[in-house]
Design an enzyme around this catalytic site. Structure first.
Site, PDB file in Angstrom:
ATOM      1  N   LYS A  52       0.842  -1.201   0.000  1.00 47.86           N
ATOM      2  CA  LYS A  52       0.000   0.000   0.000  1.00 47.86           C
ATOM      3  C   LYS A  52       0.884   1.261   0.000  1.00 47.86           C
ATOM      4  O   LYS A  52       0.612   2.219  -0.721  1.00 47.86           O
ATOM      5  CB  LYS A  52      -0.943  -0.021   1.212  1.00 47.86           C
ATOM      6  CG  LYS A  52      -2.033  -1.070   1.057  1.00 47.86           C
ATOM      7  CD  LYS A  52      -2.869  -1.294   2.310  1.00 47.86           C
ATOM      8  CE  LYS A  52      -3.796  -2.494   2.069  1.00 47.86           C
ATOM      9  NZ  LYS A  52      -4.661  -2.838   3.195  1.00 47.86           N
ATOM     10  N   GLN A  96      -4.751  -1.466   9.318  1.00 48.96           N
ATOM     11  CA  GLN A  96      -4.637  -2.799   8.731  1.00 48.96           C
ATOM     12  C   GLN A  96      -5.238  -3.847   9.663  1.00 48.96           C
ATOM     13  O   GLN A  96      -4.971  -3.855  10.862  1.00 48.96           O
ATOM     14  CB  GLN A  96      -3.142  -3.100   8.444  1.00 48.96           C
ATOM     15  CG  GLN A  96      -2.891  -4.395   7.705  1.00 48.96           C
ATOM     16  CD  GLN A  96      -3.441  -4.410   6.275  1.00 48.96           C
ATOM     17  OE1 GLN A  96      -3.651  -3.373   5.655  1.00 48.96           O
ATOM     18  NE2 GLN A  96      -3.694  -5.587   5.758  1.00 48.96           N
ATOM     19  N   ASP A 119     -11.099   2.545   3.402  1.00 47.12           N
ATOM     20  CA  ASP A 119     -11.364   1.108   3.275  1.00 47.12           C
ATOM     21  C   ASP A 119     -12.848   0.839   3.014  1.00 47.12           C
ATOM     22  O   ASP A 119     -13.214  -0.257   2.591  1.00 47.12           O
ATOM     23  CB  ASP A 119     -10.979   0.379   4.573  1.00 47.12           C
ATOM     24  CG  ASP A 119      -9.628  -0.316   4.484  1.00 47.12           C
ATOM     25  OD1 ASP A 119      -9.266  -0.763   3.384  1.00 47.12           O
ATOM     26  OD2 ASP A 119      -8.963  -0.424   5.533  1.00 47.12           O
TER      27      ASP A 119
HETATM   28  N1  GUN Z   1      -6.565  -6.889   5.794  1.00 44.21           N
HETATM   29  C1  GUN Z   1      -6.730  -7.638   4.680  1.00 44.21           C
HETATM   30  N2  GUN Z   1      -7.287  -6.889   3.696  1.00 44.21           N
HETATM   31  C2  GUN Z   1      -7.475  -5.649   4.203  1.00 44.21           C
HETATM   32  C3  GUN Z   1      -7.991  -4.438   3.664  1.00 44.21           C
HETATM   33  O1  GUN Z   1      -8.422  -4.349   2.519  1.00 44.21           O
HETATM   34  N3  GUN Z   1      -7.983  -3.374   4.511  1.00 44.21           N
HETATM   35  C4  GUN Z   1      -7.543  -3.438   5.777  1.00 44.21           C
HETATM   36  N4  GUN Z   1      -7.592  -2.351   6.539  1.00 44.21           N
HETATM   37  N5  GUN Z   1      -7.051  -4.555   6.315  1.00 44.21           N
HETATM   38  C5  GUN Z   1      -7.014  -5.645   5.520  1.00 44.21           C
END
Ligand code: GUN
Length: 280
Positions: A52, A96, A119
Site C-alpha cells: 500500500k 490494517q 477502506d
Molecule cells: N486486511 C486484509 N485486507 C485488508 C484491507 O483491505 N484493509 C484493511 N484495513 N485490512 C485488511
C-alpha cells in the site's frame, strides 16, 4: 480456452490514471496523504502494508506510516485515530486488519471518520452503499466492478451469483452488481444446491475462502468467473477459490490467481484516497 481477465494490467492502468489526477491536484496546491496504521508484526499484514505504501509512492500520495507495537491498547489506537480524524492534512485513515485479539476491530472501524474511511468498512459507508448514496466503497468489490467494466463485460440484466457473504467482499460485491442492474443472488457455505445456483450465473463471483472449491460442475458454459480467493498451496504456489485449470476449459472469461482481483484492491484504495480529497 477462456479469456484471461488481466488484473495486473487493469490495476496498472487505474494506478496511472490516479497518478495523473494526483499530479493535477498538486498543480492546484493540493497534496493527498493517507495514514497507514499497523499494530504488531504479522508478516502477511506487513507485506500488504508495504504494498500500500509503495502504491502511494507511485501515484504521488504521501503515506503517513504508523507501526505500533503489539501491546498497543485499544484506547491508544482510538486516540491516534481521533487525532488523525482532526488532522486536515490527512485525508484517509487505514488501519490494517487483523488487529491483535485484545483490540475490538469494530470499535476502531467505527471511530474512523466516514470522510476518511478509505477502506469503506465504516457502517456509514456500508449503509450509503446499501441505499445508493455517495460514500467509500470497499476496495476489493469496487475492483471487481472495474475488472468487469474494463474488460467490456456488461452487468445489466445478467444473472450474477456471489458466493460468500462477508461485510468486506460478498455483501458489497452483491450491492455493487445490483447497482449496475445485475440480477443478484448471494450464496454461501450453507446454501442448498450451491452447484445448481452457481450454474445459473452469467457472472460468478467467488469469495468463499476454500482453495479450488469451484470446479467446472459449478459453471455454465461461457460464464464470467471472478475469483477473490488467495491461498498458498503445499507446493508453495498460490491458488484461488476456483480450480483455474478445470474451470477455464468451460467458462468464457476468468481472473487468474495471482494477477486477477488481488492487484485491483490496492488500485481502488488509491482511487478512494483521491475521492477523500473532495470530502475533507
Ligand atoms: N486486511 C486484509 N485486507 C485488508 C484491507 O483491505 N484493509 C484493511 N484495513 N485490512 C485488511
Amino acid at each position: 480456452m477462456a479469456k484471461i481477465i488481466d488484473g495486473k494490467a487493469i490495476s496498472a492502468q487505474i494506478r496511472d490514471e490516479v497518478k495523473q489526477k494526483v499530479s493535477a491536484l498538486r498543480q492546484e496546491g493540493k497534496e493527498i496523504a493517507l495514514a497507514v496504521i499497523q499494530v504488531g508484526t504479522d508478516p502477511a499484514s506487513g507485506v500488504y502494508v508495504n504494498n500500500k505504501k509503495k502504491a502511494c509512492a507511485y501515484v504521488g500520495i504521501q503515506s503517513l506510516s504508523y507501526e505500533l507495537p503489539e501491546e498497543t491498547t485499544e484506547d491508544e489506537l482510538l486516540a491516534l485515530v481521533e487525532k488523525l480524524n482532526g488532522t486536515d492534512s490527512c485525508h484517509g485513515i487505514l488501519v490494517q486488519l487483523p488487529l491483535p485479539a485484545h483490540i475490538n476491530a469494530d470499535n476502531i472501524i467505527r471511530a474512523i471518520s466516514p470522510k476518511k474511511d478509505v477502506d469503506g468498512f465504516h457502517p456509514m459507508s456500508a449503509g450509503a452503499l446499501c441505499i445508493g448514496e455517495p460514500g467509500f466503497v470497499s476496495c476489493t468489490p469496487a475492483g471487481i466492478i472495474q475488472l468487469l467494466k474494463r474488460s467490456g463485460i456488461g452487468i445489466a440484466g445478467k444473472r450474477c451469483v456471489v458466493v460468500g457473504r462477508s461485510n468486506i467482499v460478498g455483501k458489497p460485491a452483491a450491492l455493487l452488481l445490483l447497482r449496475e442492474n445485475g440480477t443478484v443472488t448471494v450464496a454461501h457455505s450453507r446454501t442448498a444446491d450451491l452447484r445448481e445456483i452457481c450454474r445459473q450465473a452469467d457472472i460468478l463471483v467467488v469469495a468463499i475462502g476454500k482453495p479450488k472449491f469451484i470446479n467446472r460442475e459449478y459453471i455454465k458454459e461461457g460464464a464470467v468467473v471472478i475469483d477473490v480467493g488467495i491461498h498458498r498451496q503445499e507446493n508453495g504456489k498460490l491458488c484461488g477459490d476456483v480450480d483455474f485449470e478445470d474451470v477455464s476449459e468451460v467458462c468464457g472469461a476468468i481472473t487468474p490467481v495471482p494477477g486477477g482481483v488481488g492487484p485491483m484492491t490496492i488500485a481502488m484504495l488509491m482511487e478512494n484516497c483521491l475521492q477523500a480529497v473532495s470530502f475533507t
